[in-house]
Design a protein around this motif. Structure first.
Motif, PDB file in Angstrom:
ATOM      1  N   GLU A  44       0.898  -1.279   0.057  1.00 16.59           N
ATOM      2  CA  GLU A  44      -0.037   0.071   0.129  1.00 16.59           C
ATOM      3  C   GLU A  44       0.821   1.379  -0.027  1.00 16.59           C
ATOM      4  O   GLU A  44       0.478   2.516  -0.471  1.00 16.59           O
ATOM      5  N   TYR A  45       2.068   1.098   0.437  1.00 11.85           N
ATOM      6  CA  TYR A  45       2.823   2.407   0.820  1.00 11.85           C
ATOM      7  C   TYR A  45       3.600   2.773  -0.693  1.00 11.85           C
ATOM      8  O   TYR A  45       4.026   3.806  -0.860  1.00 11.85           O
ATOM      9  N   LEU A  46       3.143   2.087  -1.687  1.00 13.68           N
ATOM     10  CA  LEU A  46       3.952   2.600  -3.048  1.00 13.68           C
ATOM     11  C   LEU A  46       2.763   3.276  -3.863  1.00 13.68           C
ATOM     12  O   LEU A  46       1.639   2.767  -4.350  1.00 13.68           O
ATOM     13  N   LEU A  80       1.694   2.747  -9.776  1.00 12.14           N
ATOM     14  CA  LEU A  80       0.989   1.815  -8.727  1.00 12.14           C
ATOM     15  C   LEU A  80       0.575   2.876  -7.806  1.00 12.14           C
ATOM     16  O   LEU A  80       1.068   4.038  -7.233  1.00 12.14           O
ATOM     17  N   ARG A  81      -0.556   2.305  -7.127  1.00 20.57           N
ATOM     18  CA  ARG A  81      -1.383   3.116  -6.256  1.00 20.57           C
ATOM     19  C   ARG A  81      -2.336   2.284  -5.412  1.00 20.57           C
ATOM     20  O   ARG A  81      -3.143   1.615  -6.046  1.00 20.57           O
ATOM     21  N   GLY A  82      -2.403   2.538  -3.995  1.00 20.62           N
ATOM     22  CA  GLY A  82      -3.530   1.719  -3.287  1.00 20.62           C
ATOM     23  C   GLY A  82      -3.396   0.239  -3.638  1.00 20.62           C
ATOM     24  O   GLY A  82      -4.443  -0.334  -3.612  1.00 20.62           O
ATOM     25  N   PRO A 440      12.102   2.180  -0.320  1.00 24.46           N
ATOM     26  CA  PRO A 440      11.793   2.016   1.139  1.00 24.46           C
ATOM     27  C   PRO A 440      10.418   1.881   1.363  1.00 24.46           C
ATOM     28  O   PRO A 440       9.506   2.659   0.671  1.00 24.46           O
ATOM     29  N   SER A 441       9.970   1.073   2.723  1.00 19.04           N
ATOM     30  CA  SER A 441       8.779   1.246   3.095  1.00 19.04           C
ATOM     31  C   SER A 441       7.959   2.705   3.626  1.00 19.04           C
ATOM     32  O   SER A 441       6.723   2.654   3.863  1.00 19.04           O
ATOM     33  N   GLY A 442       8.569   3.509   3.969  1.00 20.79           N
ATOM     34  CA  GLY A 442       8.647   4.720   4.397  1.00 20.79           C
ATOM     35  C   GLY A 442       9.724   5.694   4.661  1.00 20.79           C
ATOM     36  O   GLY A 442      10.908   5.253   4.552  1.00 20.79           O
ATOM     37  N   PRO A 443       9.497   6.667   4.830  1.00 18.40           N
ATOM     38  CA  PRO A 443      10.601   7.612   5.014  1.00 18.40           C
ATOM     39  C   PRO A 443      11.512   7.322   6.038  1.00 18.40           C
ATOM     40  O   PRO A 443      12.864   7.474   5.949  1.00 18.40           O
ATOM     41  N   PRO A 496       8.019   8.754  -6.748  1.00 17.67           N
ATOM     42  CA  PRO A 496       6.913   8.766  -5.829  1.00 17.67           C
ATOM     43  C   PRO A 496       5.968  10.157  -6.225  1.00 17.67           C
ATOM     44  O   PRO A 496       6.560  10.977  -6.912  1.00 17.67           O
ATOM     45  N   SER A 497       4.626   9.894  -5.960  1.00 15.00           N
ATOM     46  CA  SER A 497       3.586  10.840  -6.065  1.00 15.00           C
ATOM     47  C   SER A 497       3.962  11.970  -5.124  1.00 15.00           C
ATOM     48  O   SER A 497       4.087  11.782  -4.083  1.00 15.00           O
TER      49      SER A 497
END
Ligand SMILES: [Fe+2]
Length: 497
Positions: A44-46, A80-82, A440-443, A496-497
């Motif tokens: 989901e993070y992508l 990719l989204r959601g 990465p899965s997040g910042p 990334p968006s």
């Protein structure tokens, strides 16, 4: 490094065969596909686009002279989204010549029209297709249509590079650029977060080298001055100069290059003659092999050169300053993929070459360089978690090359520099994996908490996919199956968006 084994996969055919019906064969249609089959679970993070660039000549090429590095640029992207794959698109980058070949009006040009075929980045809100050697960068829309030439708001008119380094602490892009008509120097530039060059510094080098990549540390820029040089005779042959006058014409032109300004029309003419043809650079054994260390805010006179054993480096895995317990910088460390020689007699692109992952330690106290082997298994496309660019990294990733052909095969490798473990992993006996980028899965995620992403070709079924692997385990997380072929190319990035 200790190594876990995996067997090299089936040998590929020579490049000429791969280009005709093989995994490198250019596609001739632009597609927009919204119904994409996915297996596994897209995290989901992508939320963004994976976009990869590569040479894809428009129309037929002359197999006798075509060099794989020279084709028109084509970008392939997956949105990719959601947890969903919303679309796949491929588009040619409309340089002056490729637009003409497609029967379209050429975009307004303010630089040399070399195919922008090497990578795609996102900076200052723009999606940019990039190439080196003086070719213009092109801005693309979110849907990968070409907007036009991008010259950093007029601050960098002479071309850029395909391997700029983003310093995440400052938001600045660092680059080394070169052009055949600017011999004796390369250009170090720093572009601010708004997309304007705030520094442009000339760094003296030998002759007219190809400088594909660079290193960036906390305090330094590493300049690669290595033995591939612009080959005027080869360029003359490629643009159609009759063989009997190549000798005298080369002597006259070599005296003019760098002294007589190369106007845009002449450079454009030369570039359009080279389009989808030969590569005007070749192995130059007389050229010294050396790495330059320049303080980030220094000028060309501040560069310190370190002689190294003769080799070529297309790609740097990473670089950092080695700091002692008193906080003093004692050395600069550079990890990169090393070739003994390249562009020697390989008319169609690197073929049958052996590479290894090497580490150079440039001792700022003694002025000496030492070189050690990290892994002697052939490989390319080294990447790290780029949040750590310029700093010490623990993990690195690369794509395996088949030992007999030097082409990518189905293996990838993950390095743990802390434990000294190299983990080689095969995705299948007839699979070919392109460059993988770490996301990465997040910042604030840990260094290997995320996915590796890239295009994969299955030689068994002929099908291509976007593969997402767990960066820690190398197991598959998700696969976006593509109903069209994605020929092998060069570099991709997650935007990334
Ligand atoms: Fe590259």
């Amino acid at each position: 490094m200790t190594t876990t084994e995996s067997t090299p996969t089936a040998a590929a055919a020579p490049m000429t065969e791969l280009l005709a019906g093989g995994a490198y064969d250019p596609v001739q249609a632009e597609e927009t596909i919204t119904a994409l089959r996915v297996t596994g679970t897209i995290p989901e993070y992508l939320d963004g686009r994976y976009v990869r660039n590569g040479p894809n000549p428009i129309g037929p090429v002359d197999a006798a002279t075509f060099h794989y590095f020279m084709g028109d640029g084509m970008v392939h992207g997956v949105r990719l989204r959601g947890g969903r794959a919303e679309w796949y698109r491929n588009r040619w980058v409309r340089s002056t010549d490729s637009a003409k070949a497609l029967g379209e009006p050429a975009p307004a040009s303010s630089g040399v029209s070399v195919a922008a075929n090497t990578t795609v980045i996102q900076h200052a809100g723009a999606t940019l297709a990039l190439v080196e050697a003086g070719g213009s960068a092109y801005a693309l829309t979110d849907e990968l249509e070409t907007v036009g030439v991008w010259n950093f708001q007029g601050t960098l008119p002479g071309g850029y590079t395909a391997h700029p380094k983003l310093d995440r602490a400052t938001g600045e892009l660092h680059a080394i650029s070169y052009r055949f008509d600017r011999p004796g120097r390369v250009q170090y530039s720093v572009v601010d977060p708004r997309g304007r060059a705030r520094r442009v510094v000339d760094v003296p080098v030998h002759g007219s080298p190809m400088v594909h990549d660079m290193g960036l540390t906390q305090g330094h820029v590493v300049v690669l001055d290595l033995p591939i040089e612009f080959d005027l005779g080869r360029a003359m042959r490629a643009v159609g100069v009759p063989p009997r006058i190549i000798g005298p014409a080369t002597r006259v032109a070599s005296r003019m290059i760098g002294r007589v300004p190369m106007n845009g029309r002449l450079a454009d003419l030369a570039a359009s003659r080279l389009r989808n043809g030969d590569m005007p650079y070749s192995w130059a054994p007389q050229h010294p092999s050396r790495l330059g260390v320049l303080p980030r805010e220094g000028s060309g006179v501040n560069v310190r050169w370190f002689e190294i054993d003769q080799c070529f480096i297309f790609h740097v895995l990473g670089a950092y300053d080695e700091v002692d317990e008193d906080g003093r910088v004692r050395a600069v460390i550079v990890d990169g993929v090393r070739y003994d020689s390249v562009f020697d007699d390989d008319a169609h692109g690197p073929e049958g070459l052996t590479t290894r992952l090497a580490r150079w330690r440039l001792d700022l106290v003694t002025g000496k360089a030492t070189d050690s082997t990290v892994d002697d298994r052939p490989q390319e496309f080294p990447r790290i978690d780029e949040r750590l660019l310029g700093n010490v990294y623990r993990y690195g990733y690369a794509t395996g090359l088949a030992p007999d052909t030097g082409f990518i095969d189905g293996r990838i490798v993950r390095y743990d520099f802390q434990t000294g473990q190299a983990t080689w992993h095969s995705l299948g006996s007839r699979v070919e994996v392109g460059e993988l980028v770490f996301v990465p899965s997040g910042p604030d995620a840990a260094e290997d908490d995320g996915v590796l992403m890239g295009f994969v070709h299955d030689g068994e079924t002929g099908a291509d996919r976007l593969e997402l692997l767990d960066a820690a385990t190398l197991e598959s997380v998700a696969q976006v199956h593509l109903p069209v072929r994605v020929p092998h190319g060069f570099h991709g990035n997650w935007l990334p968006s």
